[in-house]
Enzyme design. Structure first.
Site, PDB file in Angstrom:
ATOM      1  N   ASP A 102       0.829  -1.211   0.000  1.00  0.00           N
ATOM      2  CA  ASP A 102       0.000   0.000   0.000  1.00  0.00           C
ATOM      3  C   ASP A 102       0.865   1.264   0.000  1.00  0.00           C
ATOM      4  O   ASP A 102       2.033   1.231   0.382  1.00  0.00           O
ATOM      5  CB  ASP A 102      -0.906   0.024   1.241  1.00  0.00           C
ATOM      6  CG  ASP A 102      -1.938  -1.091   1.208  1.00  0.00           C
ATOM      7  OD1 ASP A 102      -2.256  -1.561   0.107  1.00  0.00           O
ATOM      8  OD2 ASP A 102      -2.410  -1.477   2.298  1.00  0.00           O
TER       9      ASP A 102
HETATM   10  N1  URA Z   1      -1.249  -5.919   3.923  1.00  0.00           N
HETATM   11  C1  URA Z   1      -1.755  -4.672   3.909  1.00  0.00           C
HETATM   12  O1  URA Z   1      -2.800  -4.403   4.493  1.00  0.00           O
HETATM   13  N2  URA Z   1      -1.087  -3.723   3.235  1.00  0.00           N
HETATM   14  C2  URA Z   1       0.085  -3.955   2.608  1.00  0.00           C
HETATM   15  O2  URA Z   1       0.658  -3.046   2.015  1.00  0.00           O
HETATM   16  C3  URA Z   1       0.605  -5.268   2.639  1.00  0.00           C
HETATM   17  C4  URA Z   1      -0.093  -6.229   3.304  1.00  0.00           C
END
Ligand code: URA
Length: 247
Positions: A102
């Site tokens: 993310d």
């Molecule tokens: N899980 C998440 O919620 N975000 C990420 O970036 C990676 C794994």
């Protein structure tokens, strides 16, 4: 140097077997010379022409990158935000990220121009463990940790973290730090797991992908994977997918 049929297949022109046929039929030219012998080898710099088409072949490259916060894991962004590829301007190859982190997640991300490798790493059956360190709002209880360990249903799939460990709690700031290891691949899985136990993520970092760790890399830095690391990852993923097919 690689066998010509392998180069042709890896460039996506056709299958290796079809490439062998084309070579035998005298339809393949290397640096202007017709090649009909199956054992012939060529290299990345050679000009390969088949039925009037030039073959675009790039040497495969694999990178381990320490993704900073505030960077998108795509090759382009409509909103003009910084992308992970902005850190690869010096790499003259069309590489792309393996999976995603993310915008606000930091940590270990692989990038490559090897589509087969990327697909294998992301394949749900390849079961490569990813270790996340997550700071959450509130005090996580042993019971909430247990809830994660027994499995959580997300997108019709039950996610069983391979390991969940409560590392620290700060009663003054009312925060907790957890280590979660997961091999499944569901969007925003860590944030959703944390939400499931009634907390909110403050910070999320991926510290390991299989046996790979960030080591001494700093945020925004990258290094190439060694051929041995690539081979071990391939073997890990392939053996898992084969085992699953058998069961
Ligand atoms: N899980 C998440 O919620 N975000 C990420 O970036 C990676 C794994």
């Amino acid at each position: 140097m690689e066998r010509l049929q392998k180069i042709i297949a890896e460039a996506g022109y056709c299958s290796r077997r079809k490439a062998e046929e084309l070579i035998k039929q005298g339809k393949v030219f290397v640096n202007g010379k017709k090649v009909c012998e199956l054992g012939t080898k060529a290299s990345f710099g050679d000009q390969i022409l088949i039925e009037g088409k030039l073959i675009e072949y790039q040497e495969k490259e694999y990178y381990l990158f320490y993704k900073p916060r505030g960077v998108v894991t795509t090759t382009k962004d409509d909103k003009g935000r910084k992308t992970v590829l902005d850190f690869f301007d010096d790499v003259g190859k069309r590489i792309y990220p393996v999976g995603r982190l993310d915008y606000d997640t930091t940590g270990l991300l692989l990038l490559t121009n090897d589509g087969e490798f990327a697909n294998l790493m992301m394949h749900p059956k390849s079961k490569i463990d990813k270790l996340y360190v997550v700071k959450v709002k509130g005090i996580v209880t042993p019971n909430e940790v247990k809830k994660l360990k027994v499995g959580v249903k997300l997108d019709d799939k039950v996610i069983y973290p391979s390991r969940v460990k409560l590392k620290r709690i700060d009663k003054k700031k009312m925060t907790s730090i957890l280590e979660i290891t997961i091999h499944d691949g569901v969007n925003h899985e860590v944030k959703r797991l944390i939400k499931y136990i009634g907390h909110e993520v403050i910070k999320l970092k991926r510290e390991a992908f299989g046996f790979l760790t960030l080591g001494s890399l700093k945020s925004g830095e990258k290094r190439k994977l060694t051929p041995k690391e690539v081979k071990v990852l391939y073997n890990m993923a392939v053996s898992e997918t084969i085992n699953k097919k058998k069961n």
